[in-house]
Design an enzyme around this catalytic site. Structure first.
Site, PDB file in Angstrom:
ATOM      1  N   PRO A   1      28.485 -30.111 -68.670  1.00 47.67           N
ATOM      2  CA  PRO A   1      29.228 -31.272 -68.178  1.00 47.67           C
ATOM      3  C   PRO A   1      30.465 -31.602 -69.008  1.00 47.67           C
ATOM      4  O   PRO A   1      30.443 -31.587 -70.237  1.00 47.67           O
ATOM      5  CB  PRO A   1      28.189 -32.390 -68.244  1.00 47.67           C
ATOM      6  N   CYS A   2      31.552 -31.924 -68.310  1.00 47.00           N
ATOM      7  CA  CYS A   2      32.853 -32.168 -68.945  1.00 47.00           C
ATOM      8  C   CYS A   2      33.071 -33.590 -69.459  1.00 47.00           C
ATOM      9  O   CYS A   2      33.828 -33.778 -70.422  1.00 47.00           O
ATOM     10  CB  CYS A   2      33.974 -31.828 -67.967  1.00 47.00           C
ATOM     11  N   PRO A   3      32.477 -34.642 -68.830  1.00 42.88           N
ATOM     12  CA  PRO A   3      32.825 -36.007 -69.233  1.00 42.88           C
ATOM     13  C   PRO A   3      32.722 -36.306 -70.721  1.00 42.88           C
ATOM     14  O   PRO A   3      33.539 -37.098 -71.236  1.00 42.88           O
ATOM     15  CB  PRO A   3      31.826 -36.862 -68.422  1.00 42.88           C
ATOM     16  N   PRO A   4      31.770 -35.721 -71.488  1.00 40.77           N
ATOM     17  CA  PRO A   4      31.728 -36.046 -72.916  1.00 40.77           C
ATOM     18  C   PRO A   4      32.992 -35.664 -73.677  1.00 40.77           C
ATOM     19  O   PRO A   4      33.240 -36.176 -74.772  1.00 40.77           O
ATOM     20  CB  PRO A   4      30.524 -35.230 -73.414  1.00 40.77           C
ATOM     21  N   PHE A   5      33.816 -34.763 -73.100  1.00 38.78           N
ATOM     22  CA  PHE A   5      34.986 -34.255 -73.820  1.00 38.78           C
ATOM     23  C   PHE A   5      36.297 -34.495 -73.077  1.00 38.78           C
ATOM     24  O   PHE A   5      37.364 -34.157 -73.571  1.00 38.78           O
ATOM     25  CB  PHE A   5      34.818 -32.752 -74.075  1.00 38.78           C
TER      26      PHE A   5
END
Length: 352
Positions: free
Chosen positions: A89-93
């Site tokens: 998943p991309c949202p953390p970065f």
């Protein structure tokens, strides 16, 4: 779907989404053992495109939360798998979010690395947003590399690849990590994949947009509207498509700045159009002031999917699958590098 190589090496993919990485790796010559994804709509898309295709025979689509997934379900012995790939998943970065990194509950890097430990694949490929290579995540990246090294892997590269350099008509930078067992890593070409010719939005969408305007050929505005769109769309590549969140409203082509960029290319970004056979409002779908809206199929082409790849579910759900995807041509380019390293290692082994 044109492949570059024989289907010679096995692959398991996590967070498979609508299949962007799976398509690219398949084209590079990887035969998928399993595609693991939590979203039911995306799983249906994966099944719809692979279940009846002989070249995808043996590929299991597994709907599962990766944090609760038991790798024994794959039926693979440690070291048997050639490639473990995935887009965690991309949202953390993502710069569009809070960039909480390891403190974000959606961060699946630790889970991915646990799977590496359990499956012991010959190679690992992980993709994420460009934000992951920002200085603020330098320590976290170092921890990830240290863990991989402790498991017996060498980092081949951790690079940002821009999708438009690989024939994708879109600005979409992705951070790609490749690591391999040492006996394969020494044959890996560490340079970025060779770029391809840049493709404009007009080139990519000409045929499908022509088909849509032909469906309303009895409207005297149709031909001029098509020509106006095409002239603008030849000017360049698209801004980054975004999938959006299930928590928010219907699909559109991104924030205000992106919509302005789409308008410069003759496309209205205020929503997604219906396919020609389902069109209910030609004023909305084709004759908006900014230009025609894109269909889900056309958004898929902007991501680099083959035209025959079908996205299932209602329009908004289908579009979100497209917007969150990894462009297949980029996955293919990296996959071909990994494949070439395997081939070189095999040839060297034969020569001994």
């Amino acid at each position: 779907m044109v492949r570059a190589n024989e289907l010679r090496y096995s692959s398991v993919e996590i967070c498979a989404g609508a299949g962007g990485q799976a398509v690219g790796l398949h084209q590079a010559g990887f035969k998928h053992v399993a595609l693991i994804e939590i979203d039911k709509d995306a799983c249906q898309t994966l099944r719809a495109n692979t279940s009846e295709e002989a070249e995808w025979a043996g590929c299991r689509v597994i709907q599962a939360d990766l944090r609760a997934f038991d790798s024994k379900e794959l039926g693979l012995q440690p070291g048997e798998l050639d490639l473990l790939a995935g887009g965690v998943p991309c949202p953390p970065f993502s710069s569009a979010g809070k960039q909480l990194g390891r403190d974000d509950e959606r961060d699946l890097f630790p889970t991915m690395l646990d799977l590496v430990d359990q499956l012991e694949p010959k190679a690992v490929m992980i993709e994420n947003v460009r934000g992951l290579v920002d200085p603020k995540f330098a320590d976290y990246r170092a921890e990830i590399i240290k863990r991989l090294e402790s498991l017996g892997y060498e980092q081949c590269y951790w690079e940002v690849l821009e999708a438009k350099r690989y024939g994708v008509p879109q600005l979409r930078p992705r951070a790609i990590l490749v690591a391999m067992k040492p006996e394969y890593a020494k044959y890996f070409e560490h340079a970025k994949p060779e770029p391809a010719r840049e493709v404009s939005v007009g080139e990519a969408l000409h045929d499908t947009m022509r088909e849509r305007f032909d469906a309303v050929a009895d409207d005297p505005r149709a031909e001029k509207a098509f020509k106006d769109w095409y002239e603008k769309a030849l000017e360049g590549v698209a801004p980054t498509l975004v999938g959006g969140s299930k928590k928010h409203g219907g699909a559109d082509l991104g924030p205000t700045r992106a919509k302005r960029s789409w308008a410069d290319l003759g496309v209205c970004g205020l929503g997604v159009a219906n396919d020609p056979e389902d069109m209910k409002d030609k004023e909305r779908d084709l004759f908006a002031a900014a230009g025609p809206k894109l269909t889900v199929r056309q958004a898929g082409i902007i991501q680099g999917f083959p035209e025959e790849w079908n996205f299932t579910g209602r329009k908004t759900a289908a579009y979100r699958q497209v917007g969150n995807a990894f462009p297949p041509p980029v996955a293919r380019a990296v996959g071909e590098q990994i494949y070439a390293a395997f081939e070189a290692a095999a040839q060297a082994a034969k020569g001994k």
